[in-house]
Write an enzyme that holds these catalytic residues in place. Structure first.
Site, mmCIF file in Angstrom:
data_model
loop_
_atom_site.group_PDB
_atom_site.id
_atom_site.type_symbol
_atom_site.label_atom_id
_atom_site.label_comp_id
_atom_site.label_asym_id
_atom_site.label_seq_id
_atom_site.Cartn_x
_atom_site.Cartn_y
_atom_site.Cartn_z
ATOM 1 N N GLU A 210 6.025 2.071 -3.465
ATOM 2 C CA GLU A 210 5.996 0.714 -2.898
ATOM 3 C C GLU A 210 4.901 0.728 -1.842
ATOM 4 O O GLU A 210 5.105 1.223 -0.727
ATOM 5 C CB GLU A 210 7.361 0.380 -2.273
ATOM 6 C CG GLU A 210 8.495 0.283 -3.279
ATOM 7 C CD GLU A 210 8.425 -0.970 -4.157
ATOM 8 O OE1 GLU A 210 7.777 -1.956 -3.743
ATOM 9 O OE2 GLU A 210 9.002 -0.950 -5.250
ATOM 10 N N CYS A 244 4.268 -5.667 4.685
ATOM 11 C CA CYS A 244 3.427 -5.353 3.517
ATOM 12 C C CYS A 244 3.109 -6.606 2.718
ATOM 13 O O CYS A 244 2.108 -6.649 2.018
ATOM 14 C CB CYS A 244 4.120 -4.319 2.640
ATOM 15 S SG CYS A 244 5.773 -4.833 2.171
HETATM 16 P P1 NAD Z 1 2.778 6.012 5.990
HETATM 17 O O1 NAD Z 1 2.329 6.219 4.598
HETATM 18 O O2 NAD Z 1 1.956 6.496 7.115
HETATM 19 O O3 NAD Z 1 4.235 6.660 6.225
HETATM 20 C C1 NAD Z 1 5.326 6.401 5.386
HETATM 21 C C2 NAD Z 1 6.198 7.628 5.320
HETATM 22 O O4 NAD Z 1 5.446 8.726 4.856
HETATM 23 C C3 NAD Z 1 6.788 8.050 6.652
HETATM 24 O O5 NAD Z 1 8.152 8.386 6.457
HETATM 25 C C4 NAD Z 1 5.977 9.248 7.059
HETATM 26 O O6 NAD Z 1 6.707 10.188 7.806
HETATM 27 C C5 NAD Z 1 5.588 9.842 5.733
HETATM 28 N N1 NAD Z 1 4.301 10.535 5.780
HETATM 29 C C6 NAD Z 1 3.247 10.255 6.580
HETATM 30 N N2 NAD Z 1 2.222 11.102 6.305
HETATM 31 C C7 NAD Z 1 2.652 11.913 5.319
HETATM 32 C C8 NAD Z 1 2.058 12.987 4.595
HETATM 33 N N3 NAD Z 1 0.825 13.389 4.838
HETATM 34 N N4 NAD Z 1 2.788 13.578 3.646
HETATM 35 C C9 NAD Z 1 4.048 13.179 3.365
HETATM 36 N N5 NAD Z 1 4.648 12.179 4.018
HETATM 37 C C10 NAD Z 1 3.973 11.550 4.980
HETATM 38 O O7 NAD Z 1 3.017 4.465 6.003
HETATM 39 P P2 NAD Z 1 3.372 3.587 7.209
HETATM 40 O O8 NAD Z 1 2.206 3.548 8.148
HETATM 41 O O9 NAD Z 1 4.710 3.999 7.716
HETATM 42 O O10 NAD Z 1 3.509 2.173 6.479
HETATM 43 C C11 NAD Z 1 2.427 1.296 6.352
HETATM 44 C C12 NAD Z 1 2.021 1.091 4.921
HETATM 45 O O11 NAD Z 1 3.154 0.922 4.097
HETATM 46 C C13 NAD Z 1 1.205 -0.156 4.711
HETATM 47 O O12 NAD Z 1 0.159 0.103 3.816
HETATM 48 C C14 NAD Z 1 2.171 -1.139 4.093
HETATM 49 O O13 NAD Z 1 1.592 -2.146 3.307
HETATM 50 C C15 NAD Z 1 3.007 -0.221 3.283
HETATM 51 N N6 NAD Z 1 4.315 -0.808 3.064
HETATM 52 C C16 NAD Z 1 4.659 -1.166 1.807
HETATM 53 C C17 NAD Z 1 5.880 -1.773 1.588
HETATM 54 C C18 NAD Z 1 6.342 -2.190 0.222
HETATM 55 O O14 NAD Z 1 7.509 -2.474 0.080
HETATM 56 N N7 NAD Z 1 5.491 -2.231 -0.782
HETATM 57 C C19 NAD Z 1 6.731 -1.993 2.655
HETATM 58 C C20 NAD Z 1 6.338 -1.597 3.919
HETATM 59 C C21 NAD Z 1 5.135 -1.001 4.116
#
Ligand code: NAD
Length: 469
Positions: A210, A244
């Protein structure tokens, strides 16, 4: 304390014992999940306020009630979702019992982001529980207060044998991903999604992604500009633009832009007052890192700020900001904004607007404002996106009867309502054969002959099932 692999092993033994599979168990866990949220609503609202200054009103709608409603919907529909789905047969299989059985996948991993830290972790969990899985859930470390609260509450309410919270950032999540899961459900950025996929590829683990992207909002043939401005401002600046599915940018004609800018100004002042920093209905940027990223985008943009632009680093505040004269190659158009900044771009025609959208990656959501339904249909038919909503923003994702997910780089798979149950289920194709029509069925055996082949081809064809029986 158990190591991560001990945690996963513990859940795997629970799953193998079959404890998570009976319908009654699933119902009980979903009911307890609802109680967890209802009993602790105040604590949840406080944590969300600490993380994002999330207004109570927004938090109740988008974090508390949405999860309760999803669990409720799952409980109400669970029996029918779990029923075998009968499949049609052809002549050769006419007397066989053919059906699709939904089976749990096993031990699944749910990784959540920080922007709706409760909703985006627990909505997938509803699907995982409803489908009979055991689950490891990994909240975002960035929304630290909600992360800590979820870790405290889940073991108090849900079966500790079947559901567990693992905390940590990138490093801990990478370590967790070394374990074999039966499904990974990831919500977050496209960049991290690539490393999730790499880890999943080691065990050939299926994934739901997602993700995000830039959600366009095209305004065309819209006379009620005030109405459009109100709905657009609400969708864009809800959670300070950190959604998002927030409209990322506006595409419209120069004339519409000239009417829209004063309407946006008036709406923003009505919604958040002349001093949004003092308005309790406007959230903050989640972290200093994201605040800096947004401020840099603003600095690099060649667009003209027509509203907002003020900021305060200590308070992680960025005012609701609107820019015009933004070019296609502007800094604001290179990545998902994910903050309270709205660029307005002008296009010569609806066709050019559609071409603009189609030059880019497929978005998670696409919005069109128009009083002319043929305009809405034209955009709908000539573009692709995860979801689509006309004359509003975000609202399409609140219905459990609609699947929620991206397409292409905005995500793989979908959930919400029945689709959440499906995302965490294996659709097992089952054929329980009897011994009827043995002469017909024997046609497939050697020695192979042309007349046998003709008969077989006929029995397997669509025509055979209705014409003979
Ligand atoms: P992110 O990808 O930085 O983090 C999400 C999760 O991944 C967190 O739990 C984090 O701890 C983990 N994570 C971070 N770096 C990692 C790595 N190197 N390896 C493994 N896990 C890791 O995302 P964010 O900044 O929390 O969220 C923002 C993004 O999410 C935006 O692009 C937004 O559009 C998207 N988003 C999508 C939806 C949807 O439903 N489609 C909903 C909310 C947010």
């Amino acid at each position: 304390m158990d190591t991560q692999s001990q945690v996963v092993d513990r859940l795997r033994s629970a799953f193998s014992s079959g404890v998570s599979i009976p319908e009654q168990f699933r119902r009980t866990q979903l009911t307890k999940l609802m109680s967890m949220i209802k009993d602790n609503e105040e604590l949840i609202l406080n944590a969300l306020h600490k993380d994002l200054a999330k207004p109570k009103f927004e938090a109740i709608l988008s974090e508390v009630d949405i999860v309760i409603n999803e669990a409720h919907y799952a409980i109400n529909n669970l029996s029918s979702w779990m029923k075998p789905e009968y499949a049609s047969t052809n002549l050769a299989t006419k007397f066989d019992n053919c059906f699709i059985r939904r089976e749990p996948l096993g031990v699944v991993l749910i990784i959540g982001p920080w922007n709706y830290p409760l909703q985006l972790l627990l909505l997938p969990l509803v699907g995982a529980i409803a489908a009979g899985n055991c689950a490891v859930i990994k909240p975002s470390e960035v929304s630290a207060a909600t992360d800590a609260l979820i870790a405290e509450l889940i073991p108090k309410y849900l079966s500790q044998d079947c559901y567990t919270v693992v905390r940590g950032g990138a490093e801990e999540t990478q370590a967790l991903l070394q374990n074999r899961f039966d499904h990974i459900f990831y919500t977050g950025s496209q960049t991290v999604a690539r490393s999730i996929l790499q880890a999943a590829s080691v065990h050939l683990t299926p994934v739901t992604l997602e993700l995000g992207g830039k959600c366009p909002c095209i305004i065309y043939e819209q006379k009620n500009i005030t109405g459009a401005a109100r709905r657009l401002v609400w969708a864009k600046f809800f959670n300070a633009g950190q959604s998002c599915v927030a409209p990322d940018y506006v595409l419209c004609s120069p004339a519409t832009r000239d009417a829209l800018v004063p309407a946006l100004r008036e709406t923003l002042e009505n919604f958040y007052s002349k001093e949004p920093q003092n308005c309790p209905d406007f959230s903050r940027i989640v972290s200093a890192r994201h605040w800096t990223r947004l401020m840099e985008l603003l600095k690099e943009s060649s667009g003209k700020v027509v509203f907002g632009g003020e900021s305060n680093q200590e308070d992680k505040y960025i005012a609701p900001t609107v820019l015009v004269d933004v070019a296609e190659d502007d800094a604001l158009m290179q990545e998902e904004i994910f903050g309270p900044i709205l660029p307005i771009l002008t296009v010569e025609s609806l066709k050019k607007g559609i071409e603009f959208i189609n030059r880019r990656e497929k978005p998670l959501a696409l919005y069109v404002f128009s009083e002319d339904s043929s305009v809405v249909n034209q955009v709908l038919e000539n573009t692709s996106s995860g979801g689509f909503c006309s004359n509003d923003g975000i609202v399409h994702m609140t219905l459990p009867s609609l699947p929620f997910g991206g397409v292409g780089s905005s995500g793989w798979g979908s959930y919400h309502g029945r689709w959440g149950f499906e995302a965490f289920s294996h659709r097992r194709a089952c054929m329980l054969r009897g011994w009827a029509l043995e002469r017909l069925n024997s046609l497939r055996y050697p020695p192979y002959q042309d007349d046998k082949l003709s008969w077989l081809r006929w029995t397997a064809s669509q025509k055979s099932s209705c014409s003979l029986m």
